[in-house]
Design a protein around this motif. Sequence first.
Motif, PDB file in Angstrom:
ATOM      1  N   PHE A  70      47.931 -15.226  28.976  1.00 25.30           N
ATOM      2  CA  PHE A  70      46.778 -16.011  29.417  1.00 25.30           C
ATOM      3  C   PHE A  70      45.539 -15.825  28.534  1.00 25.30           C
ATOM      4  O   PHE A  70      44.611 -16.615  28.614  1.00 25.30           O
ATOM      5  CB  PHE A  70      46.434 -15.655  30.866  1.00 25.30           C
ATOM      6  N   GLY A  71      45.536 -14.785  27.702  1.00 28.93           N
ATOM      7  CA  GLY A  71      44.425 -14.595  26.785  1.00 28.93           C
ATOM      8  C   GLY A  71      44.702 -15.246  25.444  1.00 28.93           C
ATOM      9  O   GLY A  71      44.082 -16.255  25.070  1.00 28.93           O
ATOM     10  N   LEU A  72      45.653 -14.687  24.728  1.00 32.10           N
ATOM     11  CA  LEU A  72      46.009 -15.205  23.414  1.00 32.10           C
ATOM     12  C   LEU A  72      46.577 -16.625  23.515  1.00 32.10           C
ATOM     13  O   LEU A  72      46.240 -17.503  22.714  1.00 32.10           O
ATOM     14  CB  LEU A  72      47.023 -14.272  22.753  1.00 32.10           C
ATOM     15  N   GLY A  73      47.456 -16.855  24.504  1.00 35.41           N
ATOM     16  CA  GLY A  73      48.058 -18.171  24.652  1.00 35.41           C
ATOM     17  C   GLY A  73      47.027 -19.250  24.938  1.00 35.41           C
ATOM     18  O   GLY A  73      47.041 -20.327  24.329  1.00 35.41           O
ATOM     19  N   THR A  74      46.102 -18.969  25.850  1.00 35.40           N
ATOM     20  CA  THR A  74      45.056 -19.940  26.185  1.00 35.40           C
ATOM     21  C   THR A  74      44.180 -20.243  24.971  1.00 35.40           C
ATOM     22  O   THR A  74      43.887 -21.408  24.664  1.00 35.40           O
ATOM     23  CB  THR A  74      44.177 -19.408  27.330  1.00 35.40           C
ATOM     24  N   ALA A  75      43.759 -19.194  24.274  1.00 33.68           N
ATOM     25  CA  ALA A  75      42.893 -19.381  23.107  1.00 33.68           C
ATOM     26  C   ALA A  75      43.592 -20.207  22.036  1.00 33.68           C
ATOM     27  O   ALA A  75      42.976 -21.107  21.428  1.00 33.68           O
ATOM     28  CB  ALA A  75      42.487 -18.019  22.552  1.00 33.68           C
ATOM     29  N   GLN A  76      44.873 -19.941  21.809  1.00 36.28           N
ATOM     30  CA  GLN A  76      45.597 -20.691  20.771  1.00 36.28           C
ATOM     31  C   GLN A  76      45.686 -22.172  21.114  1.00 36.28           C
ATOM     32  O   GLN A  76      45.427 -23.033  20.260  1.00 36.28           O
ATOM     33  CB  GLN A  76      47.007 -20.095  20.611  1.00 36.28           C
ATOM     34  N   VAL A  77      46.043 -22.500  22.348  1.00 41.36           N
ATOM     35  CA  VAL A  77      46.192 -23.903  22.740  1.00 41.36           C
ATOM     36  C   VAL A  77      44.841 -24.624  22.727  1.00 41.36           C
ATOM     37  O   VAL A  77      44.715 -25.735  22.195  1.00 41.36           O
ATOM     38  CB  VAL A  77      46.850 -24.017  24.127  1.00 41.36           C
TER      39      VAL A  77
ATOM     40  N   LEU B 180      54.262 -18.834  23.399  1.00 37.92           N
ATOM     41  CA  LEU B 180      55.179 -19.918  23.760  1.00 37.92           C
ATOM     42  C   LEU B 180      55.263 -20.087  25.273  1.00 37.92           C
ATOM     43  O   LEU B 180      55.354 -21.218  25.777  1.00 37.92           O
ATOM     44  CB  LEU B 180      56.570 -19.631  23.181  1.00 37.92           C
ATOM     45  N   LEU B 181      55.234 -18.982  25.989  1.00 36.38           N
ATOM     46  CA  LEU B 181      55.316 -19.051  27.441  1.00 36.38           C
ATOM     47  C   LEU B 181      54.097 -19.773  28.017  1.00 36.38           C
ATOM     48  O   LEU B 181      54.227 -20.617  28.916  1.00 36.38           O
ATOM     49  CB  LEU B 181      55.430 -17.639  28.020  1.00 36.38           C
ATOM     50  N   PHE B 182      52.911 -19.466  27.490  1.00 38.81           N
ATOM     51  CA  PHE B 182      51.736 -20.173  27.989  1.00 38.81           C
ATOM     52  C   PHE B 182      51.801 -21.659  27.636  1.00 38.81           C
ATOM     53  O   PHE B 182      51.385 -22.512  28.428  1.00 38.81           O
ATOM     54  CB  PHE B 182      50.446 -19.573  27.417  1.00 38.81           C
ATOM     55  N   GLN B 183      52.314 -21.979  26.451  1.00 36.03           N
ATOM     56  CA  GLN B 183      52.433 -23.391  26.075  1.00 36.03           C
ATOM     57  C   GLN B 183      53.352 -24.138  27.026  1.00 36.03           C
ATOM     58  O   GLN B 183      53.100 -25.302  27.375  1.00 36.03           O
ATOM     59  CB  GLN B 183      52.945 -23.498  24.636  1.00 36.03           C
ATOM     60  N   ASP B 184      54.432 -23.489  27.465  1.00 33.58           N
ATOM     61  CA  ASP B 184      55.310 -24.120  28.451  1.00 33.58           C
ATOM     62  C   ASP B 184      54.577 -24.354  29.769  1.00 33.58           C
ATOM     63  O   ASP B 184      54.770 -25.377  30.437  1.00 33.58           O
ATOM     64  CB  ASP B 184      56.550 -23.247  28.683  1.00 33.58           C
ATOM     65  N   LEU B 185      53.730 -23.387  30.155  1.00 36.30           N
ATOM     66  CA  LEU B 185      52.939 -23.559  31.369  1.00 36.30           C
ATOM     67  C   LEU B 185      51.895 -24.668  31.196  1.00 36.30           C
ATOM     68  O   LEU B 185      51.587 -25.406  32.140  1.00 36.30           O
ATOM     69  CB  LEU B 185      52.223 -22.248  31.718  1.00 36.30           C
ATOM     70  N   ALA B 186      51.378 -24.799  29.977  1.00 36.90           N
ATOM     71  CA  ALA B 186      50.294 -25.751  29.733  1.00 36.90           C
ATOM     72  C   ALA B 186      50.746 -27.196  29.827  1.00 36.90           C
ATOM     73  O   ALA B 186      49.901 -28.095  29.963  1.00 36.90           O
ATOM     74  CB  ALA B 186      49.685 -25.481  28.356  1.00 36.90           C
ATOM     75  N   ILE B 187      52.048 -27.454  29.758  1.00 42.03           N
ATOM     76  CA  ILE B 187      52.518 -28.838  29.798  1.00 42.03           C
ATOM     77  C   ILE B 187      52.153 -29.508  31.115  1.00 42.03           C
ATOM     78  O   ILE B 187      51.922 -30.718  31.172  1.00 42.03           O
ATOM     79  CB  ILE B 187      54.051 -28.905  29.542  1.00 42.03           C
TER      80      ILE B 187
END
Length: 600
Positions: free
Chosen positions: A88-95, A154-161
């Motif tokens: 939720f930190g790195l994944g959110t920032a990247q997206v 990648l896991l956060f990106q799947d959630l972000a869909i």
Amino acid sequence: MMESGSLFTQMLLLLAGAVIAAPIFRKLGLGTVLGYLAAGVVIGPILQQITEAEEVLHVAEFGIVFLLFVIGLELKPSRLWQMRGDVFGLGTAQVVISGALLTGFTMLAGIADWRGSVVIGFGLALSSTAFALQILSDDGDLNSRYGQRSFSILLFQDLAIVPLLALVSILASGAGETEASALTSVAIAIGAVGAMILAGRYLLTPLFQVIGRTGAREVMIATALLIVLGSAAAMHAVGLSMAMGAFLAGVMLAESSYRHELEADIEPFRGLLLALFFMAVGLSLEVAVLWEQLPFILVAVPVVMVTKGVITYALCRVLGSPRNDALRIAFLLPQGGEFGFVLFTTAVAVGLLSSETASLLIAIVTISMALTPLGAALSRRMMTVEHEELEEDYEGAGADVLMIGFSRFGQISAQILLAGGREVTVIDDSADRIRQAAAFGFRIYYGDGTRKDVLLASGIEKAKIVAVLTQKREVTDRIVDLIRSEFPNVRLFVRSYDRIHTISLRARGVDYELRETLESGLLFGRKSLEALGMSTAEAMAIEDDIRKRDEERLLIQAADGLMAGRHMLHNRPVKPEPLIKPKHAPASDQDTQAADETAS
């Protein structure tokens, strides 16, 4: 009948493409992913043998579903909770950052209005779970530090869909009309995830216990498929990705005693369907669009990949990743992803994008996918060897034995020498190993054994024996050559890597060498014979006989070449024998011929 025959022919073509392309690309060091992709391009756009790429892609997407289920099986809930910061930190920032920048570039390019640009920017910000995880799996890096951080993104990106699909609806119809429905969709999705977690915790394990009592393996396989596909369908019904449902089911079963059996049952389906997915991506490549928009694509693909790579690298460094790890993650996740296909298709359906623009975007994503294995290979070449150096201080060095290298082999040898009352000077170029030895009160000098000045400072001229116990064959050879050239009177005892290395060291004139696994393997075999009921005397006789035969073969091979030594004591060819019940005869030909080969 024609339709059935056509389907059968397509299946044969796809299987043949996979069987031919994968070994070739693996041999070239390009990875199986690029091989499957190339096979799809040849079968589809080039030879025009399969034109229904979209139908193949729909079926092949189940490969991602099975892949995420297997990944989930490897992640216990407690471990997943530990990853929440990266997810939720790195994944959110990247997206968010990648999506915002790519949105700006899209608006500057003028290929869509601001609403379409938002969809394009955030669609391209998503990476390919299938490609990235397959590369990590091929390299055995799924459980490495950079592999786990890559998976978190990648896991956060799947959630972000889910929110991104809701955003498409809002942009298409106006925020006022759909805000309530969007909030409802999010609430339903959260409720579905909670229900999945509860079902996994209280229903799945008891279900497998009941099925396991039947003893029917085919029923276990059917149950595994039902769990994976059922959880995927349940998540798809509430707007989440099917892969997310399968992943949650895997996580819930990660602590089950049936985990390994489930993984073994699913693995064949996962491998075949993932191969089919990569081939389907190749099949869907539109050559006409590529040709018409070639100048734009040649600019867009590197812009997308460089933008995502730079942002990912910077974020990883800021959040504490070492340079090498950040570099590998940046080169692993710069491509567009399969969920981008879903987002762009949805945007076309609601009128935010034209079909021509969607085809162009799919071509950009596909090409970026194709370049990913090459980028991953390039990152390995760009990595620097992170080697910590310490200050060289040789005060007090100089003993009867100079030992170069203090790995496990050297540590055991040093114990024997110290127990025998001999002084040992040890040098090693690993800072970590020196600190570990110091914690046990052992003094090791930091130094590179391939340097003459280091050898002089560490007392080689006083040493009666120099023991070269380094781990890498090429390093050992360099040290031996240096000592033989500069200190020819020194007695050299050397740790050998394998049989070929032994012959090479003997040709260099070392005084003694020992293969690192020979004596431990012989002892292990002898103890196994004793445990099977053979007397100690008989077992030791066999051990001595094998050691003697091995030495005789080495002498022959050293004199006449590696292929010599195929005939032993009785001038009979040495051939591997089938596994047979041992005869209790230490000098028996049948009992020892096979061992002659394996001892090498």
